[in-house]
Design a protein around this motif. Structure first.
Motif, short mmCIF file in Angstrom:
data_model
loop_
_atom_site.label_atom_id
_atom_site.label_comp_id
_atom_site.label_asym_id
_atom_site.label_seq_id
_atom_site.Cartn_x
_atom_site.Cartn_y
_atom_site.Cartn_z
N VAL A 296 0.97 -1.15 0.02
CA VAL A 296 -0.14 0.07 0.07
C VAL A 296 0.95 1.18 0.13
CG1 VAL A 296 -0.25 0.13 2.66
CG2 VAL A 296 -2.00 1.17 1.03
N GLU A 297 0.60 2.30 -0.72
CA GLU A 297 0.97 3.45 -0.79
C GLU A 297 0.94 4.18 0.58
OE1 GLU A 297 3.34 4.60 -2.94
OE2 GLU A 297 3.03 3.43 -4.79
N ASP A 298 2.30 4.85 0.86
CA ASP A 298 2.24 5.53 2.21
C ASP A 298 1.03 6.48 2.35
OD1 ASP A 298 4.66 4.04 2.74
OD2 ASP A 298 5.84 5.89 2.38
N SER A 299 0.79 7.04 1.49
CA SER A 299 -0.37 8.17 1.48
C SER A 299 -1.75 7.57 1.43
CB SER A 299 -0.45 9.22 0.15
OG SER A 299 -0.73 8.37 -1.17
N VAL A 300 -2.04 6.43 1.14
CA VAL A 300 -3.16 5.63 1.10
C VAL A 300 -3.30 5.06 2.69
CG1 VAL A 300 -4.51 3.64 0.32
CG2 VAL A 300 -3.33 4.95 -1.30
N PHE A 301 -2.24 4.54 3.20
CA PHE A 301 -2.30 4.04 4.56
C PHE A 301 -2.41 5.16 5.29
CE2 PHE A 301 0.13 3.02 8.14
CZ PHE A 301 -0.80 1.65 8.63
N LYS A 302 -1.97 6.41 5.23
CA LYS A 302 -1.78 7.58 6.08
C LYS A 302 -3.49 8.03 6.19
CE LYS A 302 -0.40 12.19 7.10
NZ LYS A 302 0.44 13.33 6.59
N GLU A 303 -4.01 7.79 4.87
CA GLU A 303 -5.33 8.40 5.05
C GLU A 303 -6.33 7.45 5.54
OE1 GLU A 303 -8.86 9.24 1.56
OE2 GLU A 303 -6.77 9.54 0.91
N SER A 304 -6.04 6.07 5.23
CA SER A 304 -7.12 5.04 5.63
C SER A 304 -6.81 4.27 6.87
CB SER A 304 -7.14 4.03 4.45
OG SER A 304 -7.59 4.79 3.20
N SER A 305 -5.65 4.24 7.43
CA SER A 305 -5.19 3.22 8.67
C SER A 305 -6.17 3.64 9.66
CB SER A 305 -3.84 3.32 9.07
OG SER A 305 -3.53 4.69 9.47
N ILE A 306 -6.30 2.45 10.39
CA ILE A 306 -6.85 2.55 12.14
C ILE A 306 -5.99 1.64 12.68
CG2 ILE A 306 -9.29 3.09 10.99
CD1 ILE A 306 -9.92 0.17 11.15
N ASP A 307 -6.42 1.70 13.96
CA ASP A 307 -5.72 0.77 14.94
C ASP A 307 -6.42 -0.51 15.03
OD1 ASP A 307 -4.29 -0.37 16.89
OD2 ASP A 307 -4.79 1.21 18.55
N LEU A 308 -5.89 -1.57 14.59
CA LEU A 308 -6.39 -3.02 14.71
C LEU A 308 -6.01 -3.62 16.22
CD1 LEU A 308 -5.66 -3.97 11.26
CD2 LEU A 308 -7.62 -3.23 12.01
N SER A 309 -5.42 -3.05 16.98
CA SER A 309 -4.83 -3.63 18.30
C SER A 309 -6.16 -4.26 19.07
CB SER A 309 -4.00 -2.71 19.08
OG SER A 309 -4.74 -1.57 19.70
N ASN A 310 -7.36 -3.72 18.75
CA ASN A 310 -8.32 -4.36 19.74
C ASN A 310 -8.90 -5.66 19.19
OD1 ASN A 310 -8.31 -2.27 21.36
ND2 ASN A 310 -9.63 -1.01 20.21
N LEU A 311 -8.39 -6.07 18.07
CA LEU A 311 -9.05 -7.28 17.49
C LEU A 311 -8.01 -8.23 17.94
CD1 LEU A 311 -8.89 -6.12 13.54
CD2 LEU A 311 -10.81 -6.39 15.27
N GLN A 312 -8.73 -9.45 18.37
CA GLN A 312 -8.09 -10.44 19.06
C GLN A 312 -7.30 -11.44 18.16
OE1 GLN A 312 -11.21 -12.21 21.56
NE2 GLN A 312 -11.36 -10.51 22.90
N THR A 313 -7.93 -12.09 17.04
CA THR A 313 -7.32 -12.85 16.08
C THR A 313 -7.55 -12.67 14.65
OG1 THR A 313 -9.27 -14.34 16.44
CG2 THR A 313 -7.46 -14.62 17.91
#
Length: 177
Positions: free
Chosen positions: A120-137
């Motif tokens: 993924v391009e950095d700009s797309v990641f910056k715009e779209s990313s969320i924290d997934l740490s609450n997902l267990q598996t």
């Protein structure tokens, strides 16, 4: 560019298929909503099940392979109006590189089938990313179902409009910085 992996495939609260992609070695990722037929093809690819006759993706893979082509990578390069754009990078037998416009869902199915990396391009990641740490598996990872309650609950309660607002607020925050 950042390499991503398939974190999960599930249905959101409106029964629309969503793929969660995660950046390698982080707890950050993003969701891409895909069509039901593409979701079925992706689930079949993850399961590794072979059919007596080639399905559409198999036909494409077989054609590229028969012509001496090699799948290099897929790149999710843009997002416009919540639509993701990707490209499939191929190399022919002479070493010539080709970049083909493609849907991310198609790239994901092909990547699972052929084992090539997804970026993924950095700009797309910056715009779209969320924290997934609450997902267990992971919900589905290479055909293995694990304890998926945390992921299923997350996806079932995922509100597309809230996610869009989240992305917009992040964009507003970055513009004021």
């Amino acid at each position: 560019m950042l390499q991503v992996r398939l974190r999960g495939l599930a249905l959101d609260q409106s029964n629309s298929p969503v793929v969660i992609l995660e950046v390698e070695k982080t707890n950050k990722g993003f969701g891409i909503w895909i069509g039901p037929f593409e979701a079925e093809a992706l689930a079949l690819a993850i399961s590794g099940k072979d059919f007596p006759r080639p399905l559409t993706y198999d036909l494409f893979v077989n054609t590229v392979t028969q012509l001496g082509g090699v799948f290099e990578k897929a790149v999710i390069g843009q997002v416009k109006d919540n639509v993701y754009y990707a490209s499939l990078h191929l190399q022919d037998r002479t070493g010539q590189l080709y970049v083909v416009d493609a849907r991310p869902s198609d790239c994901l199915v092909l990547a699972v089938k052929k084992g090539f990396p997804i970026f993924v391009e950095d700009s797309v990641f910056k715009e779209s990313s969320i924290d997934l740490s609450n997902l267990q598996t992971d919900a589905l990872q290479h055909g293995q179902e694990e304890d998926t309650e945390g992921f299923k609950k997350f996806v079932e309660n995922l509100d597309i409009e809230e996610l869009k607002k989240h992305f917009r607020s992040k964009e507003d925050d970055s513009e004021t910085s």
